[in-house]
Motif scaffolding. Structure first.
Motif, mmCIF file in Angstrom:
data_model
loop_
_atom_site.group_PDB
_atom_site.id
_atom_site.type_symbol
_atom_site.label_atom_id
_atom_site.label_comp_id
_atom_site.label_asym_id
_atom_site.label_seq_id
_atom_site.Cartn_x
_atom_site.Cartn_y
_atom_site.Cartn_z
ATOM 1 N N ALA A 23 1.380 -0.987 0.290
ATOM 2 C CA ALA A 23 0.399 0.038 -0.345
ATOM 3 C C ALA A 23 0.791 1.280 -0.028
ATOM 4 O O ALA A 23 2.003 1.231 0.304
ATOM 5 C CB ALA A 23 -0.804 -0.021 1.650
ATOM 6 N N GLU A 24 0.187 2.667 -0.845
ATOM 7 C CA GLU A 24 1.255 2.999 -0.853
ATOM 8 C C GLU A 24 1.217 4.195 0.889
ATOM 9 O O GLU A 24 0.475 3.706 1.889
ATOM 10 C CB GLU A 24 0.146 4.729 -1.196
ATOM 11 C CG GLU A 24 -1.010 5.106 -0.772
ATOM 12 C CD GLU A 24 -1.744 6.111 -0.811
ATOM 13 O OE1 GLU A 24 -1.431 6.585 -2.144
ATOM 14 O OE2 GLU A 24 -2.350 6.864 -0.001
ATOM 15 N N GLY A 25 3.052 4.600 0.894
ATOM 16 C CA GLY A 25 3.667 4.468 2.265
ATOM 17 C C GLY A 25 4.379 3.422 2.681
ATOM 18 O O GLY A 25 5.415 3.551 3.529
ATOM 19 N N ALA A 78 5.611 7.729 -0.791
ATOM 20 C CA ALA A 78 5.124 8.201 0.226
ATOM 21 C C ALA A 78 3.350 7.910 0.608
ATOM 22 O O ALA A 78 2.052 7.450 -1.118
ATOM 23 C CB ALA A 78 4.864 9.710 -0.138
ATOM 24 N N ASP A 79 2.805 7.809 1.377
ATOM 25 C CA ASP A 79 1.434 7.912 2.059
ATOM 26 C C ASP A 79 1.109 9.514 2.170
ATOM 27 O O ASP A 79 0.784 10.766 3.196
ATOM 28 C CB ASP A 79 0.813 7.299 3.588
ATOM 29 C CG ASP A 79 -0.590 7.353 3.607
ATOM 30 O OD1 ASP A 79 -0.547 7.203 2.752
ATOM 31 O OD2 ASP A 79 -0.417 7.001 4.259
ATOM 32 N N ASP A 80 0.906 9.700 0.355
ATOM 33 C CA ASP A 80 -0.494 11.582 0.402
ATOM 34 C C ASP A 80 -1.982 10.532 1.098
ATOM 35 O O ASP A 80 -2.456 9.917 1.054
ATOM 36 C CB ASP A 80 -0.502 11.384 -0.915
ATOM 37 C CG ASP A 80 -0.678 11.003 -1.718
ATOM 38 O OD1 ASP A 80 -1.722 9.513 -1.350
ATOM 39 O OD2 ASP A 80 -0.685 11.409 -2.944
ATOM 40 N N SER A 81 -2.539 12.084 0.606
ATOM 41 C CA SER A 81 -3.903 11.837 0.922
ATOM 42 C C SER A 81 -5.052 11.944 -0.217
ATOM 43 O O SER A 81 -6.373 12.598 -0.129
ATOM 44 C CB SER A 81 -4.376 12.824 1.805
ATOM 45 O OG SER A 81 -4.651 14.606 1.799
ATOM 46 N N ALA A 82 -4.104 11.904 -1.368
ATOM 47 C CA ALA A 82 -5.317 11.936 -2.805
ATOM 48 C C ALA A 82 -6.059 10.415 -3.324
ATOM 49 O O ALA A 82 -4.855 9.620 -3.355
ATOM 50 C CB ALA A 82 -3.968 12.393 -3.727
ATOM 51 N N ASP A 113 -3.305 2.384 -4.192
ATOM 52 C CA ASP A 113 -4.262 3.776 -3.683
ATOM 53 C C ASP A 113 -4.268 3.676 -1.840
ATOM 54 O O ASP A 113 -5.451 2.363 -2.187
ATOM 55 C CB ASP A 113 -4.524 4.277 -3.890
ATOM 56 C CG ASP A 113 -5.274 5.911 -3.541
ATOM 57 O OD1 ASP A 113 -4.550 6.191 -3.225
ATOM 58 O OD2 ASP A 113 -5.978 5.878 -3.289
ATOM 59 N N ASP A 114 -4.332 4.198 -0.900
ATOM 60 C CA ASP A 114 -5.074 4.193 -0.189
ATOM 61 C C ASP A 114 -6.382 5.072 0.419
ATOM 62 O O ASP A 114 -6.356 5.051 2.105
ATOM 63 C CB ASP A 114 -4.745 3.493 1.283
ATOM 64 C CG ASP A 114 -3.677 4.677 1.680
ATOM 65 O OD1 ASP A 114 -3.620 5.567 1.154
ATOM 66 O OD2 ASP A 114 -2.833 4.513 3.066
ATOM 67 N N ASP A 115 -6.642 5.662 -0.594
ATOM 68 C CA ASP A 115 -7.571 7.206 -0.199
ATOM 69 C C ASP A 115 -8.630 6.969 -0.368
ATOM 70 O O ASP A 115 -9.050 6.482 -1.910
ATOM 71 C CB ASP A 115 -6.953 8.316 0.167
ATOM 72 C CG ASP A 115 -5.324 8.590 -0.046
ATOM 73 O OD1 ASP A 115 -5.597 8.666 1.668
ATOM 74 O OD2 ASP A 115 -4.464 8.251 -0.758
ATOM 75 N N PRO A 116 -9.899 7.711 0.464
ATOM 76 C CA PRO A 116 -11.358 7.716 -0.360
ATOM 77 C C PRO A 116 -10.940 8.412 -0.991
ATOM 78 O O PRO A 116 -10.653 9.405 -1.530
ATOM 79 C CB PRO A 116 -11.924 7.735 0.811
ATOM 80 C CG PRO A 116 -10.721 8.576 1.839
ATOM 81 C CD PRO A 116 -9.454 8.035 1.102
HETATM 82 CA CA LIG Z 1 -3.415 7.947 1.854
#
Ligand SMILES: [Ca+2]
Ligand SMILES: [Ca+2]
Length: 310
Positions: A23-25, A78-82, A113-116
């Motif tokens: 997963a991202e991150g 990177a664990d972004d929020s996009a 990606d792990d962002d909703p």
């Molecule tokens: Ca994320």
């Protein structure tokens, strides 16, 4: 049989494999293996690339691998929020001086990606349609969603059509626009109009209204005139009754009933609502009944009539 193998003539072959998806991150792990050979270790050129945007650690690097052994590299993500599509990190063994490129020479690790997903905006509200000559003015109140809002979409069609059949006209507005005038319409035909807010993720629910363009009716001229003026005896005196018509309805005339002789009776009522009133008058004889109201432009309208009490 003696082993005739001369290690000094053997060039190591280098291969690469990828670890499980992350997963991202997480870190994408690659294992680089070198077969035995002349040197105790080889400097392996590895090119790192990505599908998507998950890491800044792309490009070329050199990894030292001991001959007959392995080395691992970990590419951080990177664990972004996009919200974004899943992607991958790919590492490929490039050619080098001390080794040959074996198979597999390239490996990929998927990155999820792990962002909703960001929702579409709240709808606009308060749709209002003002009819004009071959036009409709569309007014609405903004969406409650301001973050990420890109604007509003306005669509219209003849009411006899479906939204699918209609040739839809789109207008994209800034986030601060809350009105749009649609022109070139047919007077007397009903139109459906709908408005939605939109962001990068899509279009909100629509708010829908219906209106019919029409030539504005000319405003009637202001007028004020008596319909009837009469006088009847009442007890020891008389009562003058008056009725009138007025345009517009909002007119509130001052009305008077004055005895038609010097120092005669004077009656006056100011700002009278409605369309009738009465005056109690003391004497028989002629009276002049009049009224007047102010209209726009400091002008006045009014009427007057004589009436006899006997
Ligand atoms: Ca994320
Ligand atoms: Ca993301």
């Amino acid at each position: 049989m003696p082993d005739n193998t001369d290690n000094s003539l053997i060039v190591p072959a280098v291969t690469i494999t990828g670890g499980t998806g992350v997963a991202e991150g997480g870190g994408a792990v690659f294992t680089i293996a070198a077969t035995s050979g002349t040197a105790s270790s080889v400097a392996v050129n590895v090119e790192v690339a990505q599908q998507g945007v998950f890491t800044t650690n792309t490009g070329s690097r050199t990894v030292t691998v001991s001959a007959g052994g392995t080395a691992t590299i970990t590419i951080p993500t990177a664990d972004d929020s996009a919200d974004e599509p899943d992607g991958s990190i790919t590492a490929t063994v490039q050619s080098g001086t001390d080794y040959t490129v074996g198979t597999p020479s390239t490996a990929s690790v998927t990155v999820s990606d792990d962002d909703p997903p960001t929702p579409v905006p709240d709808p606009a509200s308060g749709l209002k349609l003002n009819s004009g000559d071959k036009r409709l003015t569309v007014l609405w109140s903004p969406s409650a969603t301001s973050e990420g809002l890109l604007g509003y979409r306005v669509q219209w069609k003849l009411s006899s059509q479906t939204w699918d059949q209609a040739v839809l006209a789109n207008q994209f507005h800034s986030t601060t626009d809350t009105r749009h005038t649609i022109s070139g319409l047919a007077n007397g035909s009903a139109y459906d109009v709908r408005v939605a807010a939109f962001n990068a993720n899509g279009v909100s629910d629509w708010i829908t209204g219906q209106a019919t363009p029409a030539k504005p009716k000319p405003k009637p001229e202001p007028s004020l005139a008596f319909d009837s003026v009469s006088c009847a005896s009442s007890g020891s005196g008389w009562v003058i009754s008056v009725t009138w018509s007025k345009t517009p309805e909002s007119l509130k005339p001052d009305i008077w009933a004055n005895e038609a002789k010097n120092r005669g009776h004077r009656g006056r009522q100011t700002a009278v609502a409605g369309t009738s009133t009465t005056f109690d008058v003391p004497n028989a004889g002629w009276y002049q009944v009049g009224m007047q109201a102010k209209i726009a432009g400091n002008k006045k309208v009014g009427d007057s009539e004589p009436v006899r009490c006997r």
